[in-house]
Design a protein around this motif. Structure first.
Motif, PDB file in Angstrom:
ATOM      1  N   LEU A   1      32.019  29.423  40.880  1.00 52.34           N
ATOM      2  CA  LEU A   1      33.090  28.692  40.195  1.00 52.34           C
ATOM      3  C   LEU A   1      33.519  29.410  38.924  1.00 52.34           C
ATOM      4  CD1 LEU A   1      31.791  25.088  40.885  1.00 52.34           C
ATOM      5  CD2 LEU A   1      33.760  26.219  41.941  1.00 52.34           C
ATOM      6  N   TYR A   2      32.558  30.036  38.249  1.00 55.33           N
ATOM      7  CA  TYR A   2      32.878  30.797  37.043  1.00 55.33           C
ATOM      8  C   TYR A   2      33.724  32.022  37.420  1.00 55.33           C
ATOM      9  CZ  TYR A   2      31.997  32.564  32.285  1.00 55.33           C
ATOM     10  OH  TYR A   2      32.119  32.977  30.985  1.00 55.33           O
ATOM     11  N   ALA A   3      33.352  32.666  38.520  1.00 55.20           N
ATOM     12  CA  ALA A   3      34.114  33.839  38.986  1.00 55.20           C
ATOM     13  C   ALA A   3      35.538  33.437  39.354  1.00 55.20           C
ATOM     14  CB  ALA A   3      33.411  34.478  40.183  1.00 55.20           C
ATOM     15  N   LYS A   4      35.686  32.302  40.009  1.00 58.51           N
ATOM     16  CA  LYS A   4      37.027  31.822  40.384  1.00 58.51           C
ATOM     17  C   LYS A   4      37.864  31.574  39.114  1.00 58.51           C
ATOM     18  CE  LYS A   4      35.623  29.364  44.627  1.00 58.51           C
ATOM     19  NZ  LYS A   4      36.633  29.453  45.692  1.00 58.51           N
ATOM     20  N   ALA A   5      37.214  30.960  38.122  1.00 60.58           N
ATOM     21  CA  ALA A   5      37.947  30.680  36.876  1.00 60.58           C
ATOM     22  C   ALA A   5      38.354  31.982  36.189  1.00 60.58           C
ATOM     23  CB  ALA A   5      37.102  29.808  35.953  1.00 60.58           C
ATOM     24  N   ALA A   6      37.508  33.006  36.332  1.00 65.63           N
ATOM     25  CA  ALA A   6      37.827  34.302  35.713  1.00 65.63           C
ATOM     26  C   ALA A   6      39.024  34.961  36.403  1.00 65.63           C
ATOM     27  CB  ALA A   6      36.611  35.228  35.758  1.00 65.63           C
ATOM     28  N   LEU A   7      39.318  34.532  37.630  1.00 61.24           N
ATOM     29  CA  LEU A   7      40.440  35.122  38.375  1.00 61.24           C
ATOM     30  C   LEU A   7      41.802  34.575  37.959  1.00 61.24           C
ATOM     31  CD1 LEU A   7      39.199  35.363  42.081  1.00 61.24           C
ATOM     32  CD2 LEU A   7      39.913  37.249  40.594  1.00 61.24           C
ATOM     33  N   VAL A   8      41.809  33.520  37.179  1.00 57.86           N
ATOM     34  CA  VAL A   8      43.098  32.953  36.753  1.00 57.86           C
ATOM     35  C   VAL A   8      43.843  34.007  35.913  1.00 57.86           C
ATOM     36  CG1 VAL A   8      44.208  31.187  35.317  1.00 57.86           C
ATOM     37  CG2 VAL A   8      42.250  30.576  36.765  1.00 57.86           C
ATOM     38  N   ASN A   9      45.094  34.209  36.250  1.00 56.10           N
ATOM     39  CA  ASN A   9      45.908  35.174  35.504  1.00 56.10           C
ATOM     40  C   ASN A   9      46.481  34.473  34.257  1.00 56.10           C
ATOM     41  OD1 ASN A   9      47.989  36.809  34.502  1.00 56.10           O
ATOM     42  ND2 ASN A   9      48.255  37.774  36.514  1.00 56.10           N
ATOM     43  N   HIS A  10      45.820  34.699  33.123  1.00 54.86           N
ATOM     44  CA  HIS A  10      46.180  33.946  31.921  1.00 54.86           C
ATOM     45  C   HIS A  10      47.574  34.272  31.387  1.00 54.86           C
ATOM     46  CE1 HIS A  10      41.641  33.725  31.807  1.00 54.86           C
ATOM     47  NE2 HIS A  10      42.013  32.467  31.850  1.00 54.86           N
ATOM     48  N   ASP A  11      47.960  35.542  31.480  1.00 54.27           N
ATOM     49  CA  ASP A  11      49.310  35.906  31.006  1.00 54.27           C
ATOM     50  C   ASP A  11      50.381  35.131  31.766  1.00 54.27           C
ATOM     51  OD1 ASP A  11      48.996  38.196  29.073  1.00 54.27           O
ATOM     52  OD2 ASP A  11      47.804  38.940  30.763  1.00 54.27           O
ATOM     53  N   ARG A  12      50.226  35.156  33.085  1.00 53.99           N
ATOM     54  CA  ARG A  12      51.202  34.449  33.918  1.00 53.99           C
ATOM     55  C   ARG A  12      51.163  32.956  33.644  1.00 53.99           C
ATOM     56  NH1 ARG A  12      53.198  36.315  38.897  1.00 53.99           N
ATOM     57  NH2 ARG A  12      52.536  34.430  39.979  1.00 53.99           N
ATOM     58  N   LEU A  13      49.953  32.420  33.573  1.00 58.70           N
ATOM     59  CA  LEU A  13      49.813  30.974  33.359  1.00 58.70           C
ATOM     60  C   LEU A  13      50.488  30.551  32.053  1.00 58.70           C
ATOM     61  CD1 LEU A  13      48.576  28.290  34.381  1.00 58.70           C
ATOM     62  CD2 LEU A  13      46.595  28.789  32.949  1.00 58.70           C
ATOM     63  N   ALA A  14      50.231  31.326  30.994  1.00 54.86           N
ATOM     64  CA  ALA A  14      50.810  30.979  29.689  1.00 54.86           C
ATOM     65  C   ALA A  14      52.337  31.002  29.762  1.00 54.86           C
ATOM     66  CB  ALA A  14      50.303  31.937  28.620  1.00 54.86           C
ATOM     67  N   ALA A  15      52.875  31.993  30.463  1.00 59.12           N
ATOM     68  CA  ALA A  15      54.335  32.078  30.593  1.00 59.12           C
ATOM     69  C   ALA A  15      54.881  30.879  31.374  1.00 59.12           C
ATOM     70  CB  ALA A  15      54.717  33.390  31.276  1.00 59.12           C
ATOM     71  N   PHE A  16      54.212  30.533  32.458  1.00 61.82           N
ATOM     72  CA  PHE A  16      54.653  29.374  33.254  1.00 61.82           C
ATOM     73  C   PHE A  16      54.574  28.086  32.434  1.00 61.82           C
ATOM     74  CE2 PHE A  16      53.104  31.777  37.235  1.00 61.82           C
ATOM     75  CZ  PHE A  16      54.367  32.299  37.468  1.00 61.82           C
ATOM     76  N   GLN A  17      53.493  27.955  31.677  1.00 65.87           N
ATOM     77  CA  GLN A  17      53.344  26.748  30.849  1.00 65.87           C
ATOM     78  C   GLN A  17      54.476  26.654  29.838  1.00 65.87           C
ATOM     79  OE1 GLN A  17      49.367  27.079  29.229  1.00 65.87           O
ATOM     80  NE2 GLN A  17      48.418  26.053  30.985  1.00 65.87           N
ATOM     81  N   GLY A  18      54.798  27.810  29.225  1.00 66.86           N
ATOM     82  CA  GLY A  18      55.851  27.838  28.213  1.00 66.86           C
ATOM     83  C   GLY A  18      57.201  27.426  28.770  1.00 66.86           C
ATOM     84  N   ARG A  19      57.446  27.800  30.028  1.00 69.64           N
ATOM     85  CA  ARG A  19      58.737  27.475  30.649  1.00 69.64           C
ATOM     86  C   ARG A  19      58.690  26.153  31.399  1.00 69.64           C
ATOM     87  NH1 ARG A  19      59.663  30.978  34.836  1.00 69.64           N
ATOM     88  NH2 ARG A  19      58.215  32.662  34.391  1.00 69.64           N
ATOM     89  N   CYS A  20      57.565  25.494  31.333  1.00 73.83           N
ATOM     90  CA  CYS A  20      57.342  24.268  32.117  1.00 73.83           C
ATOM     91  C   CYS A  20      57.628  24.501  33.596  1.00 73.83           C
ATOM     92  CB  CYS A  20      58.164  23.096  31.577  1.00 73.83           C
ATOM     93  SG  CYS A  20      57.611  22.620  29.939  1.00 73.83           S
ATOM     94  N   ALA A  21      57.221  25.661  34.082  1.00 72.48           N
ATOM     95  CA  ALA A  21      57.331  25.951  35.516  1.00 72.48           C
ATOM     96  C   ALA A  21      56.109  25.320  36.189  1.00 72.48           C
ATOM     97  CB  ALA A  21      57.387  27.453  35.746  1.00 72.48           C
ATOM     98  N   LEU A  22      56.230  24.051  36.473  1.00 73.13           N
ATOM     99  CA  LEU A  22      55.062  23.260  36.839  1.00 73.13           C
ATOM    100  C   LEU A  22      54.386  23.731  38.120  1.00 73.13           C
ATOM    101  CD1 LEU A  22      56.410  19.677  36.026  1.00 73.13           C
ATOM    102  CD2 LEU A  22      55.562  21.448  34.476  1.00 73.13           C
TER     103      LEU A  22
END
Ligand code: RM4
Ligand code: MN
Ligand code: MN
Length: 397
Positions: A315-336
């Motif tokens: 589960l820790y490895a899976k969490a490490a796979l999250v692409n944070h740059d992309r996620l932050a950009a999507f969050q900023g644009r509310c691309a839900l």
């Protein structure tokens, strides 16, 4: 397809991951109706160290063992030397030290919150002794869980008890060395069924803040009401620099102490994600003690612990796979949909081949459970301990 850069990120995350084993997870445990005795259960501290040593030997990420003062140190400080020797023998060190403020008859109406000042004093001196044990063993964390509470409305003064708790915790804090921390655990109910003195994360937070800067909150994943958003609590505590550690386990109904990830693996993933996202954003490593607090009444205990550790790594490895740059950009644009997909993609990735590769690289067993099974250890301890365990009694009434 996992890219080589993703592989590198996961390996780096795994290299920094450790999780602590509970000594009580190897002993006979049960429900409030009685214990289910297992032929191979550990009944001495030496056996608990030996069993925990097996989990570390095959997984490589559990170098420390949490100890319970009442159960593991019947002689108090004097048992310290034995603990140190056992550690050397089994490649482990003493981890968090857990005072026991719930089993003695005097604690029937509470410990730090007891209306009787003599009992409050007794409880405090037990905790101070536990700090001395921690100091002697070089343990960093003092882990506090209070069973304090009441069963019926009107029977206790909740505000007075809060004040006594504040006083007691301040005195505990004053005894800590600069290297030590105190972790305050909360739990909504059980054994108290009307009010619990440290019932939720907000109460634990306020009490830890008033105790002093070495006090942090401990999140036991089983200690919440159904449907509570645990990862939000984690995010808040991270932001406030008040998250000290975890007791991992899974639950279906209440404080079930089931194997981590057995019921809701996405929950544990979301917790790890909040932590890794915080670390990415701040460039800081979160100072968190990951610990397991489980007791397996039905499964073989060592196997269940290896299963838990493997699950935590996955589960820790899976969490490490999250692409944070992309996620932050999507969050900023509310691309839900895109943001949510970012999480789901990581969670859905089969990381098991990566884990095997990582384990091999570190000279560890690529399949810890089958390596343990092939070692013959379980058969050996079953033969050695069966007679002693048969003689144990398990009574409810
Ligand atoms: C509690 C809590 C504590 C543990 C005790 C025995 O429910 O989870 O961490 O020490 O059980
Ligand atoms: Mn716990
Ligand atoms: Mn618990």
């Amino acid at each position: 397809m996992i890219t080589s850069q993703q592989t590198e990120t996961v390996f780096q995350a795994l290299n920094g991951f450790q999780i602590e084993l509970p000594s009580w997870g190897f002993a006979n445990t049960g429900t409030r109706f009685g214990k289910y005795l297992q032929a191979a259960a550990a009944t001495t501290l030496a056996e608990k160290f030996s069993d925990a040593g097996q989990v570390h030997r095959w997984t490589g990420v559990c170098p420390s063992i949490a100890l319970h003062v009442l159960w593991d140190f019947p002689q108090g400080l004097e048992d310290g030397d034995q603990v140190r020797e056992l550690g050397v023998q089994h490649g482990l060190r003493a981890g968090s030290i857990n005072p026991n403020l719930f089993q003695d008859q005097i604690y029937k109406y509470g410990s730090f919150g007891n209306p009787d000042p003599a009992i409050r004093n007794e409880a405090l001196s037990h905790v101070l002794k536990s700090i001395d044990i921690a100091t002697r063993l070089g343990s960093r964390d003092l882990s506090l869980w209070f069973a304090d509470g009441s069963n019926y409305p009107g029977t206790q003064n909740i505000r007075h008890r809060r004040k006594w708790f504040r006083e007691g915790l301040e005195a505990v804090h004053a005894r800590l060395s600069n290297e030590q921390r105190m972790l305050l655990e909360y739990k909504p109910f059980e054994p108290a069924f009307y009010h619990t003195d440290v019932a939720d994360w907000g109460m634990a937070l306020l009490m830890a803040q008033s105790a002093g800067p070495k006090a942090k909150v401990l999140v036991d994943t089983g200690h919440h009401y159904q449907a509570q958003n645990i990862e939000q609590i984690v995010a808040w505590l991270l932001d406030l620099n008040m998250l000290g550690g975890f007791h991992f386990n899974d639950r279906r109904y209440a404080d079930d102490d089931l194997t981590m990830g057995s019921i809701d693996p996405y929950q544990a993933f979301r917790i790890f994600h909040e932590i890794l996202h915080f670390e990415w954003e701040t460039g800081k490593r979160a100072d968190i003690a990951y610990m397991i607090d489980q007791s397996h009444n039905l499964k073989d205990k060592i196997e269940a612990m290896i299963q838990t550790v493997t699950t935590s790594l996955e589960l820790y490895a899976k969490a490490a796979l999250v692409n944070h740059d992309r996620l932050a950009a999507f969050q900023g644009r509310c691309a839900l949909v895109d943001a949510e997909t970012c999480l789901k993609d990581a969670f859905s990735t089969d990381v098991r081949p990566l884990l095997r590769e990582w384990a091999q690289m570190r000279g560890l067993a690529s399949d810890p459970l089958s390596a343990f099974r092939q070692s013959g250890y379980q058969e050996q301890i079953t033969a050695e301990r069966a007679e002693k365990n048969r003689a144990m009694v398990s009574n409810y009434a």
